[in-house]
Write a protein that holds these residues in place. Structure first.
Motif, PDB file in Angstrom:
ATOM      1  N   LYS A 100       0.868  -1.171   0.000  1.00  0.00           N
ATOM      2  CA  LYS A 100       0.000   0.000   0.000  1.00  0.00           C
ATOM      3  C   LYS A 100       0.905   1.220   0.000  1.00  0.00           C
ATOM      4  CE  LYS A 100      -3.531  -2.245   2.827  1.00  0.00           C
ATOM      5  NZ  LYS A 100      -4.229  -2.222   4.132  1.00  0.00           N
ATOM      6  N   ILE A 101       0.608   2.128  -0.888  1.00  0.00           N
ATOM      7  CA  ILE A 101       1.430   3.330  -0.976  1.00  0.00           C
ATOM      8  C   ILE A 101       0.535   4.566  -0.975  1.00  0.00           C
ATOM      9  CG2 ILE A 101       3.370   2.227  -2.159  1.00  0.00           C
ATOM     10  CD1 ILE A 101       2.336   3.275  -4.770  1.00  0.00           C
ATOM     11  N   LYS A 102       1.040   5.610  -0.378  1.00  0.00           N
ATOM     12  CA  LYS A 102       0.346   6.888  -0.368  1.00  0.00           C
ATOM     13  C   LYS A 102       1.215   7.892  -1.093  1.00  0.00           C
ATOM     14  CE  LYS A 102      -1.784  10.319   2.702  1.00  0.00           C
ATOM     15  NZ  LYS A 102      -1.926  10.768   4.116  1.00  0.00           N
ATOM     16  N   ILE A 103       0.662   8.468  -2.148  1.00  0.00           N
ATOM     17  CA  ILE A 103       1.374   9.482  -2.925  1.00  0.00           C
ATOM     18  C   ILE A 103       0.598  10.776  -2.775  1.00  0.00           C
ATOM     19  CG2 ILE A 103       2.232  10.147  -5.197  1.00  0.00           C
ATOM     20  CD1 ILE A 103       2.227   7.168  -5.917  1.00  0.00           C
ATOM     21  N   GLN A 104       1.216  11.738  -2.134  1.00  0.00           N
ATOM     22  CA  GLN A 104       0.534  12.967  -1.712  1.00  0.00           C
ATOM     23  C   GLN A 104      -0.678  12.576  -0.861  1.00  0.00           C
ATOM     24  OE1 GLN A 104       0.084  15.110  -5.464  1.00  0.00           O
ATOM     25  NE2 GLN A 104       2.070  16.086  -5.161  1.00  0.00           N
ATOM     26  N   ASP A 105      -1.906  12.849  -1.299  1.00  0.00           N
ATOM     27  CA  ASP A 105      -3.073  12.548  -0.469  1.00  0.00           C
ATOM     28  C   ASP A 105      -3.845  11.330  -0.960  1.00  0.00           C
ATOM     29  OD1 ASP A 105      -2.619  14.728   1.215  1.00  0.00           O
ATOM     30  OD2 ASP A 105      -3.642  16.093  -0.157  1.00  0.00           O
ATOM     31  N   ASN A 106      -3.296  10.618  -1.929  1.00  0.00           N
ATOM     32  CA  ASN A 106      -4.026   9.494  -2.518  1.00  0.00           C
ATOM     33  C   ASN A 106      -3.372   8.158  -2.178  1.00  0.00           C
ATOM     34  OD1 ASN A 106      -5.887  11.228  -3.954  1.00  0.00           O
ATOM     35  ND2 ASN A 106      -4.200  11.683  -5.357  1.00  0.00           N
ATOM     36  N   TRP A 107      -4.236   7.143  -1.916  1.00  0.00           N
ATOM     37  CA  TRP A 107      -3.767   5.797  -1.573  1.00  0.00           C
ATOM     38  C   TRP A 107      -3.942   4.848  -2.749  1.00  0.00           C
ATOM     39  CZ3 TRP A 107      -1.487   4.025   2.876  1.00  0.00           C
ATOM     40  CH2 TRP A 107      -1.454   4.909   3.965  1.00  0.00           C
ATOM     41  N   TYR A 108      -2.947   3.950  -2.921  1.00  0.00           N
ATOM     42  CA  TYR A 108      -2.990   2.970  -4.005  1.00  0.00           C
ATOM     43  C   TYR A 108      -2.534   1.617  -3.455  1.00  0.00           C
ATOM     44  CZ  TYR A 108      -2.828   7.305  -6.694  1.00  0.00           C
ATOM     45  OH  TYR A 108      -3.080   8.558  -7.180  1.00  0.00           O
ATOM     46  N   GLN A 109      -3.025   0.570  -4.114  1.00  0.00           N
ATOM     47  CA  GLN A 109      -2.533  -0.775  -3.815  1.00  0.00           C
ATOM     48  C   GLN A 109      -1.699  -1.249  -4.996  1.00  0.00           C
ATOM     49  OE1 GLN A 109      -4.541  -3.381  -1.281  1.00  0.00           O
ATOM     50  NE2 GLN A 109      -4.409  -5.133  -2.651  1.00  0.00           N
ATOM     51  N   LEU A 110      -0.493  -1.723  -4.675  1.00  0.00           N
ATOM     52  CA  LEU A 110       0.438  -2.176  -5.697  1.00  0.00           C
ATOM     53  C   LEU A 110       0.562  -3.694  -5.622  1.00  0.00           C
ATOM     54  CD1 LEU A 110       2.659  -1.586  -7.843  1.00  0.00           C
ATOM     55  CD2 LEU A 110       4.273  -1.333  -5.936  1.00  0.00           C
ATOM     56  N   ASN A 111       0.157  -4.363  -6.692  1.00  0.00           N
ATOM     57  CA  ASN A 111       0.313  -5.818  -6.788  1.00  0.00           C
ATOM     58  C   ASN A 111       1.704  -6.088  -7.354  1.00  0.00           C
ATOM     59  OD1 ASN A 111       0.326  -8.536  -7.644  1.00  0.00           O
ATOM     60  ND2 ASN A 111      -1.903  -8.540  -7.822  1.00  0.00           N
ATOM     61  N   LEU A 112       2.558  -6.702  -6.543  1.00  0.00           N
ATOM     62  CA  LEU A 112       3.947  -6.878  -6.958  1.00  0.00           C
ATOM     63  C   LEU A 112       4.158  -8.093  -7.853  1.00  0.00           C
ATOM     64  CD1 LEU A 112       5.663  -5.881  -3.602  1.00  0.00           C
ATOM     65  CD2 LEU A 112       5.575  -4.565  -5.713  1.00  0.00           C
ATOM     66  N   SER A 113       3.075  -8.815  -8.164  1.00  0.00           N
ATOM     67  CA  SER A 113       3.173  -9.916  -9.126  1.00  0.00           C
ATOM     68  C   SER A 113       3.098  -9.388 -10.553  1.00  0.00           C
ATOM     69  CB  SER A 113       2.059 -10.940  -8.882  1.00  0.00           C
ATOM     70  OG  SER A 113       2.193 -11.504  -7.600  1.00  0.00           O
ATOM     71  N   ASP A 114       2.164  -8.442 -10.789  1.00  0.00           N
ATOM     72  CA  ASP A 114       2.019  -7.903 -12.150  1.00  0.00           C
ATOM     73  C   ASP A 114       2.191  -6.377 -12.192  1.00  0.00           C
ATOM     74  OD1 ASP A 114      -0.269  -6.977 -10.935  1.00  0.00           O
ATOM     75  OD2 ASP A 114      -1.644  -8.183 -12.142  1.00  0.00           O
ATOM     76  N   TYR A 115       2.493  -5.778 -11.022  1.00  0.00           N
ATOM     77  CA  TYR A 115       2.715  -4.335 -10.900  1.00  0.00           C
ATOM     78  C   TYR A 115       1.485  -3.499 -11.223  1.00  0.00           C
ATOM     79  CZ  TYR A 115       7.598  -5.184  -9.968  1.00  0.00           C
ATOM     80  OH  TYR A 115       8.764  -5.622  -9.386  1.00  0.00           O
TER      81      TYR A 115
END
Length: 764
Positions: free
Chosen positions: A138-153
């Protein structure tokens, strides 16, 4: 031949003197470094280029692990050249390390979803948390949250912002400052009553009936009751009758506020040595009987009411800590709530000072014990105290210093602590981490490698990360198992090659005997990268002799202001003389009522011994600079040791200990304020000035009042002394910033090298 038992100190001085005169003869065969204006201009350019080049090479002195909640893995950010970085992921069980993800792919996917260009080696995340054995993040870039799947990016928006934050600092036992006030609680523990103060008197209000009961009658607006605490059984209130004292103010004027044509006056409360303190007389009020009992103890007239510590499941006895003004007595006092009678569990007295902010206490009510640190045996050590009998037992002992307590394991009866000086074959300032039993047995060194250590634990303390280095040896980071201290893996291992390729010389460690002829004095030496073996170079000392710590760097230091100054044609040093902290009590006591000493007898001997080893060091041309307490000491060098120091740059100095902040100066100079304050003042001694002096002061300094420097300037003018002064509009407590640091270099170039620095007023 009979050798009479003269002091070893005398023999050492004779030998040093002979070596010194031999060195002078060697130096006579060398010519002084005397650059032309063009050479000087080139030296400035090369210094700036080298400084930039070195700073663009990462040191990774501080690897910060971010652990998963279960402690099975962590990630960290590794610095790369040119201020770039990568993220790494480590499996704690086997220490296997890998790049956390493909930075190029992640950067491209972030660009797609945000529309903003990304540098794969400068990915900035406000938050980053790995889950699922490192397969998702899980990453937060500025004020937004994203989920990163490290199998397929794949990168998708997410509303699940649940992450686990862990800081190793949370696990440390944070020492509570005695400047903090007692924590007030209005409502009683059983919830039946609330405290009310009206007209300076103490009342309680029944939370159900709202009925009021007045407990005191002799309070008033001038001397009110306050700062109250409840007993655990809700039957008694401990409150203090207060005798308030006004805190006096200091002022300064902002001369250059944009959009104005007048100076702006700023005022604030600021206690100076000798100022009156508010005092607090403790009382005990019984809610049921309305009886008031005056505690049989002197008023608290230094700091404020402290936190109360109650016996386990017992509301009859509490303890509090009391530091007497002047810092020569520390007590842990127990109070009988029924009678107001007191007894001292700890009553430490000293002829010099007790370093108040280094006192550690931890109360163990279930076993009627407490942990406490003291220097009463000559070194800072940890004691176990029986709070019923007052019996003290040494936990740590030896000629070393307990620097801090990291944590206490009450169940295993162990203390985890930091110490320096335990290893006889290394720098006595190097910090190592240990654990030991309350009984003083089972000492374990968690950091066995030689060097200065920085350690952090996993959340469950199963693992720890240990980073260690020396001033000229790059850092190594290791993952270890806490139970056995066994090394699992080496995570990072710094190299010198990239730094040496720039041409820079790494600092050298130098040790010489102090004024007593037997105590080692430690320091470092920085040389110009292009030092000519056939030339001699002026020496400049970077001084900070504040008694509250030691200051010579111990971690890897390829880049520093000292090195940058050295590149202009100087040999630059830093020394910890007597009177600074982190050695024995006797070493530290030199500063007592004697801040003007600043360790100069040790520093001068060290510099003379250094010149014997390094004949290129010309100690007939010695300069010195410092900021704050270092500003005081650097000016003091010219006033009290003009035969040795020839030029000084002093920034925002506390030139008279009566003008500076109360808490710092009374700790070392004592109370009451007496003749020795005046005798050691740079202002009082201004007429003694020899040599060249530059004073720097920020007009908005809220640490050391600017008038400290201005009063010194006034005294120098009245004594008809030549000096330079640089007042910087709007600047606070500082060495002058970029401009001030440039002027400092120019000053030393002019007065020690007898050269002309580049003139920025002349267009190229």
């Amino acid at each position: 031949m009979t050798i009479y038992p003269i002091a070893k100190k005398s023999i050492a001085f004779v030998l040093l003197s002979l070596a010194f005169f031999q060195t002078k003869a060697q130096q006579a065969a060398l010519g002084p470094y005397a650059p032309t204006p063009l050479e000087m201009a080139n030296a400035y350019q090369l210094s700036n280029k080298l400084d930039t080049a070195i700073r663009n090479i990462p040191t990774n002195n501080d690897i910060v692990p971010f652990w998963k909640k279960d402690g099975s893995a962590f990630w960290y950010k590794k610095n790369l050249p040119n201020k770039t970085w990568e993220y790494y992921y480590v499996d704690a069980a086997n220490g296997k390390r890998k790049v956390a993800f493909d930075h190029d792919i992640v950067a491209k996917n972030i660009e797609k979803i945000t529309g903003k260009k990304q540098n794969p080696l400068k990915l900035q995340f406000a938050e980053l948390y790995f889950a699922d054995q490192g397969n998702t993040a899980k990453i937060k870039i500025q004020d937004n949250w994203y989920q990163l799947n490290l199998s397929d990016y794949s990168l998708t928006n997410t509303s699940d912002t649940t992450i686990y934050r862990y800081s190793a600092k949370k696990a440390l036992q944070q020492r509570r400052s005695r400047w903090q006030r007692n924590r007030e609680s209005i409502k009683s523990p059983d919830g039946k009553y609330e405290i009310l103060v009206r007209g300076g008197n103490l009342l309680v209000v029944n939370t159900e009936t709202k009925a009021e009961t007045q407990l005191s009658t002799d309070g008033n607006a001038d001397k009110p009751f306050g700062d109250f605490s409840w007993s655990p059984d809700s039957k008694n209130i401990i409150a203090y009758k207060t005798d308030p004292k006004e805190i006096k103010k200091v002022h300064y004027v902002l001369s250059s506020v944009p959009g104005t044509t007048r100076g702006e006056l700023k005022s604030r409360e600021y206690m100076q040595p000798g100022d009156d303190f508010t005092s607090y007389q403790p009382y005990i009020f019984n809610v049921a009987t309305k009886k008031a009992v005056k505690v049989d103890a002197d008023p608290i007239d230094f700091f404020g009411p402290q936190e109360l510590h109650w016996r386990n499941n017992n509301s009859r006895y509490y303890t509090y800590e009391k530091v007497d003004r002047g810092h020569q007595r520390f007590r842990v006092i127990e109070v009988d709530v029924l009678t107001g009678k007191t007894r001292n569990i700890i009553d430490e007295k000293t002829k010099t000072f007790i370093y108040e902010s280094r006192i550690y206490t931890r109360y163990l009510p279930k076993t009627n014990e407490m942990l406490w640190t003291s220097e009463q045996d000559g070194w800072q050590h940890l004691y176990l105290v029986n709070t019923l009998t007052g019996k003290q037992s040494l936990i740590t002992k030896g000629n070393y210093v307990v620097r801090d307590i990291d944590s206490v394991d009450v169940v295993k009866r162990q203390v985890w602590f930091r110490a320096s000086g335990m290893n006889a074959n290394e720098d006595p300032y190097f910090i190592h981490y240990y654990r030991i039993g309350f009984d003083g047995k089972g000492l374990i060194d968690l950091t066995p490698e030689k060097g200065n250590h920085n350690l952090s634990f996993s959340p469950d303390r199963k693992y720890y990360l240990d980073t260690y280095s020396q001033v000229n040896i790059p850092p190594v980071t290791e993952l270890r198992l806490t139970a056995s201290t066994k090394k699992i893996a080496e995570i990072e291992h710094g190299q010198k090659d990239a730094f040496l390729a720039t041409g820079v010389k790494l600092p050298e460690v130098f040790v010489a005997k102090g004024r007593d002829g037997k105590t080692d004095i430690w320091g470092i030496v920085c040389f110009p990268s292009k030092m000519d073996a056939n030339k001699t170079y002026p020496v400049i000392e970077n001084i900070y002799a504040g008694p509250h710590d030691s200051f010579v760097p111990k971690n890897f230091l390829p880049s520093s202001e000292m090195q940058s100054i050295a590149e202009l044609g100087f040999i630059v040093v830093q020394i910890d003389g007597m009177g600074t902290a982190n050695r024995s009590k006797a070493f530290h006591d030199v500063c007592w009522k004697n801040i003007a000493d600043a360790g100069f007898p040790d520093r001068i001997l060290w510099l003379k011994a250094m010149a014997v080893k390094y004949p290129n060091a010309d100690i007939t041309r010695v300069g010195i600079y410092g900021t704050s307490a270092g500003g005081q000491s650097s000016t003091g060098a010219l006033l009290f040791h003009p035969e040795f120091y020839k030029a000084a740059v002093s920034a925002c100095g506390c030139h008279d200990n009566r003008i500076d902040k109360q808490w710092w100066n009374e700790q070392w100079m004592g109370y009451p304020v007496a003749k020795h304050y005046e005798e050691q003042s740079n202002i009082t001694n201004a007429a003694k000035l020899q040599g060249d002096l530059l004073l720097i002061v920020g007009e908005a300094d809220e640490n050391v009042p600017p008038e400290s420097t201005y009063r010194l300037a006034d005294a120098l003018i009245k004594a008809n002394k030549n000096f330079d002064i640089l007042s910087i509009p709007g600047m606070g407590h500082s060495d002058g910033g970029v401009y001030g640091r440039r002027r400092k270099r120019d000053f030393f170039v002019k007065h020690l090298l007898n050269a002309e620095p580049p003139n920025p007023n002349v267009s190229k």
